[in-house]
Scaffold this motif. Structure first.
Motif, PDB file in Angstrom:
ATOM      1  N   ARG A   6      -6.857 -27.667 -27.345  1.00  0.00           N
ATOM      2  CA  ARG A   6      -8.084 -26.372 -28.086  1.00  0.00           C
ATOM      3  C   ARG A   6      -9.040 -27.016 -27.657  1.00  0.00           C
ATOM      4  O   ARG A   6      -9.827 -25.650 -27.519  1.00  0.00           O
ATOM      5  CB  ARG A   6      -7.873 -27.166 -29.676  1.00  0.00           C
ATOM      6  CG  ARG A   6      -8.331 -25.877 -30.779  1.00  0.00           C
ATOM      7  CD  ARG A   6      -8.106 -26.453 -31.915  1.00  0.00           C
ATOM      8  NE  ARG A   6      -9.012 -26.194 -32.502  1.00  0.00           N
ATOM      9  CZ  ARG A   6      -9.683 -26.261 -33.452  1.00  0.00           C
ATOM     10  NH1 ARG A   6      -9.170 -27.699 -34.300  1.00  0.00           N
ATOM     11  NH2 ARG A   6     -10.816 -26.235 -34.470  1.00  0.00           N
ATOM     12  N   ILE A   7      -9.764 -27.712 -27.564  1.00  0.00           N
ATOM     13  CA  ILE A   7     -11.043 -27.828 -27.312  1.00  0.00           C
ATOM     14  C   ILE A   7     -11.044 -27.290 -25.785  1.00  0.00           C
ATOM     15  O   ILE A   7     -12.081 -26.554 -25.172  1.00  0.00           O
ATOM     16  CB  ILE A   7     -11.824 -29.243 -27.529  1.00  0.00           C
ATOM     17  CG1 ILE A   7     -11.963 -29.953 -28.710  1.00  0.00           C
ATOM     18  CG2 ILE A   7     -12.962 -29.714 -26.834  1.00  0.00           C
ATOM     19  CD1 ILE A   7     -11.677 -31.621 -28.472  1.00  0.00           C
ATOM     20  N   GLN A   8     -10.271 -27.887 -24.856  1.00  0.00           N
ATOM     21  CA  GLN A   8     -10.417 -27.563 -23.655  1.00  0.00           C
ATOM     22  C   GLN A   8      -9.993 -25.146 -23.655  1.00  0.00           C
ATOM     23  O   GLN A   8     -10.979 -25.318 -22.865  1.00  0.00           O
ATOM     24  CB  GLN A   8      -9.338 -27.707 -23.082  1.00  0.00           C
ATOM     25  CG  GLN A   8      -9.447 -29.276 -22.382  1.00  0.00           C
ATOM     26  CD  GLN A   8     -10.445 -29.118 -21.403  1.00  0.00           C
ATOM     27  OE1 GLN A   8     -10.758 -28.797 -20.899  1.00  0.00           O
ATOM     28  NE2 GLN A   8     -10.734 -30.442 -21.563  1.00  0.00           N
ATOM     29  N   ASP A   9      -9.684 -24.933 -24.654  1.00  0.00           N
ATOM     30  CA  ASP A   9      -9.180 -23.805 -24.575  1.00  0.00           C
ATOM     31  C   ASP A   9     -10.467 -23.302 -24.999  1.00  0.00           C
ATOM     32  O   ASP A   9     -10.575 -21.934 -24.697  1.00  0.00           O
ATOM     33  CB  ASP A   9      -8.345 -23.359 -25.532  1.00  0.00           C
ATOM     34  CG  ASP A   9      -6.961 -23.341 -24.466  1.00  0.00           C
ATOM     35  OD1 ASP A   9      -6.780 -23.400 -23.693  1.00  0.00           O
ATOM     36  OD2 ASP A   9      -5.756 -23.888 -26.008  1.00  0.00           O
ATOM     37  N   ASP A  10     -10.675 -23.740 -26.166  1.00  0.00           N
ATOM     38  CA  ASP A  10     -12.936 -22.873 -26.679  1.00  0.00           C
ATOM     39  C   ASP A  10     -13.528 -23.115 -25.517  1.00  0.00           C
ATOM     40  O   ASP A  10     -14.251 -21.869 -25.414  1.00  0.00           O
ATOM     41  CB  ASP A  10     -12.628 -23.630 -27.884  1.00  0.00           C
ATOM     42  CG  ASP A  10     -12.123 -23.650 -29.360  1.00  0.00           C
ATOM     43  OD1 ASP A  10     -11.914 -22.589 -29.014  1.00  0.00           O
ATOM     44  OD2 ASP A  10     -12.501 -24.747 -29.948  1.00  0.00           O
ATOM     45  N   MET A  11     -13.519 -23.938 -24.649  1.00  0.00           N
ATOM     46  CA  MET A  11     -14.393 -24.125 -23.599  1.00  0.00           C
ATOM     47  C   MET A  11     -14.073 -22.890 -22.810  1.00  0.00           C
ATOM     48  O   MET A  11     -15.488 -22.413 -21.847  1.00  0.00           O
ATOM     49  CB  MET A  11     -14.412 -25.564 -22.352  1.00  0.00           C
ATOM     50  CG  MET A  11     -15.753 -25.803 -21.552  1.00  0.00           C
ATOM     51  SD  MET A  11     -15.158 -26.345 -20.743  1.00  0.00           S
ATOM     52  CE  MET A  11     -13.827 -26.137 -19.733  1.00  0.00           C
ATOM     53  N   ILE A  30     -16.836 -32.587 -24.523  1.00  0.00           N
ATOM     54  CA  ILE A  30     -15.755 -32.849 -23.472  1.00  0.00           C
ATOM     55  C   ILE A  30     -15.994 -34.242 -22.677  1.00  0.00           C
ATOM     56  O   ILE A  30     -16.057 -35.131 -22.679  1.00  0.00           O
ATOM     57  CB  ILE A  30     -15.475 -32.119 -22.803  1.00  0.00           C
ATOM     58  CG1 ILE A  30     -14.205 -30.645 -23.627  1.00  0.00           C
ATOM     59  CG2 ILE A  30     -14.595 -31.914 -21.761  1.00  0.00           C
ATOM     60  CD1 ILE A  30     -14.532 -29.578 -22.747  1.00  0.00           C
ATOM     61  N   ALA A  31     -17.472 -34.087 -22.725  1.00  0.00           N
ATOM     62  CA  ALA A  31     -17.666 -35.627 -21.874  1.00  0.00           C
ATOM     63  C   ALA A  31     -18.411 -36.644 -22.734  1.00  0.00           C
ATOM     64  O   ALA A  31     -17.959 -37.411 -21.788  1.00  0.00           O
ATOM     65  CB  ALA A  31     -19.546 -35.178 -21.705  1.00  0.00           C
ATOM     66  N   ALA A  32     -18.451 -36.581 -24.013  1.00  0.00           N
ATOM     67  CA  ALA A  32     -18.507 -37.447 -25.322  1.00  0.00           C
ATOM     68  C   ALA A  32     -16.584 -38.037 -25.152  1.00  0.00           C
ATOM     69  O   ALA A  32     -16.611 -39.304 -24.451  1.00  0.00           O
ATOM     70  CB  ALA A  32     -18.764 -37.622 -26.679  1.00  0.00           C
ATOM     71  N   ILE A  33     -16.248 -37.367 -25.506  1.00  0.00           N
ATOM     72  CA  ILE A  33     -14.620 -37.231 -25.229  1.00  0.00           C
ATOM     73  C   ILE A  33     -14.217 -38.324 -23.674  1.00  0.00           C
ATOM     74  O   ILE A  33     -13.613 -39.407 -23.715  1.00  0.00           O
ATOM     75  CB  ILE A  33     -13.989 -36.401 -25.356  1.00  0.00           C
ATOM     76  CG1 ILE A  33     -13.689 -36.223 -26.694  1.00  0.00           C
ATOM     77  CG2 ILE A  33     -12.204 -37.057 -25.050  1.00  0.00           C
ATOM     78  CD1 ILE A  33     -12.798 -34.720 -26.678  1.00  0.00           C
ATOM     79  N   LYS A  34     -14.369 -37.853 -22.787  1.00  0.00           N
ATOM     80  CA  LYS A  34     -14.696 -38.386 -21.151  1.00  0.00           C
ATOM     81  C   LYS A  34     -14.975 -39.532 -20.830  1.00  0.00           C
ATOM     82  O   LYS A  34     -14.241 -40.620 -20.584  1.00  0.00           O
ATOM     83  CB  LYS A  34     -14.667 -37.374 -20.399  1.00  0.00           C
ATOM     84  CG  LYS A  34     -13.559 -36.482 -20.292  1.00  0.00           C
ATOM     85  CD  LYS A  34     -14.395 -35.071 -18.885  1.00  0.00           C
ATOM     86  CE  LYS A  34     -12.917 -34.407 -18.487  1.00  0.00           C
ATOM     87  NZ  LYS A  34     -12.946 -33.281 -17.956  1.00  0.00           N
ATOM     88  N   GLN A  35     -16.120 -39.796 -21.182  1.00  0.00           N
ATOM     89  CA  GLN A  35     -17.060 -40.929 -21.483  1.00  0.00           C
ATOM     90  C   GLN A  35     -16.176 -42.279 -22.478  1.00  0.00           C
ATOM     91  O   GLN A  35     -15.936 -43.327 -22.034  1.00  0.00           O
ATOM     92  CB  GLN A  35     -18.318 -40.909 -21.899  1.00  0.00           C
ATOM     93  CG  GLN A  35     -19.258 -41.548 -22.012  1.00  0.00           C
ATOM     94  CD  GLN A  35     -19.581 -42.391 -20.375  1.00  0.00           C
ATOM     95  OE1 GLN A  35     -20.121 -41.655 -19.090  1.00  0.00           O
ATOM     96  NE2 GLN A  35     -19.418 -42.970 -19.841  1.00  0.00           N
TER      97      GLN A  35
END
Length: 148
Positions: A6-11, A30-35
């Motif tokens: 959902r976050i990716q789609d919102d981006m 997204i960066a915080a999640i990936k980190q």
């Protein structure tokens, strides 16, 4: 649909709409999640993503408060906008009555009788209320309830 999707789609939607402020906030998430995934060497599940969102919202609240204290309303407004964007990924907050009922249930369940039992009550509450209540507020309410 998972929260990460959902976050990716919102981006993607923010990119298409050319909404740079929203895009910036979602990219930061997204960066915080990936980190966090890289640091912990795991794929975050829904609870992990939710915890990351909560942490970022808390950071933004603290920053907005500090900007207000420093007489920087434009920066505080930017932080509040990011809070609004990030809060969309959190579940609905509990009402005061629901929160009080959850606290009472946890106290009864643990058999807590005084302030010394604070940790025994907070453990189950933290798991149950994750993302649905500000834990500092819950802690304050539990402490007041156990003191009475």
């Amino acid at each position: 649909m998972s929260l990460k999707l959902r976050i990716q789609d919102d981006m993607k939607a923010a990119l298409r709409a050319k909404d740079s402020a929203r895009l910036s906030a979602v990219r930061m998430l997204i960066a915080a999640i990936k980190q966090r995934e890289i640091d912990e060497r795991v794929e975050l599940d829904e609870a992990g993503v939710m915890a990351t969102v909560e942490k970022l919202v808390k950071q933004r609240r603290d920053a907005a408060t500090q900007y207000d204290a420093g007489n920087r309303p434009e920066l505080a407004a930017a932080e509040r906008f990011e809070i609004e964007v990030l809060s969309a990924y959190l579940p609905a907050a509990l009402s005061d009555a629901e929160l009080d009922a959850a606290i009472e249930a946890a106290i009864t369940e643990c058999g807590a009788s005084g302030p010394a039992d604070m940790g025994r009550v907070m453990g189950p509450l933290k798991a149950r209320l994750a993302g649905r209540a500000d834990m500092s507020d819950v802690s304050r309410r539990v402490r007041a309830r156990l003191a009475s």
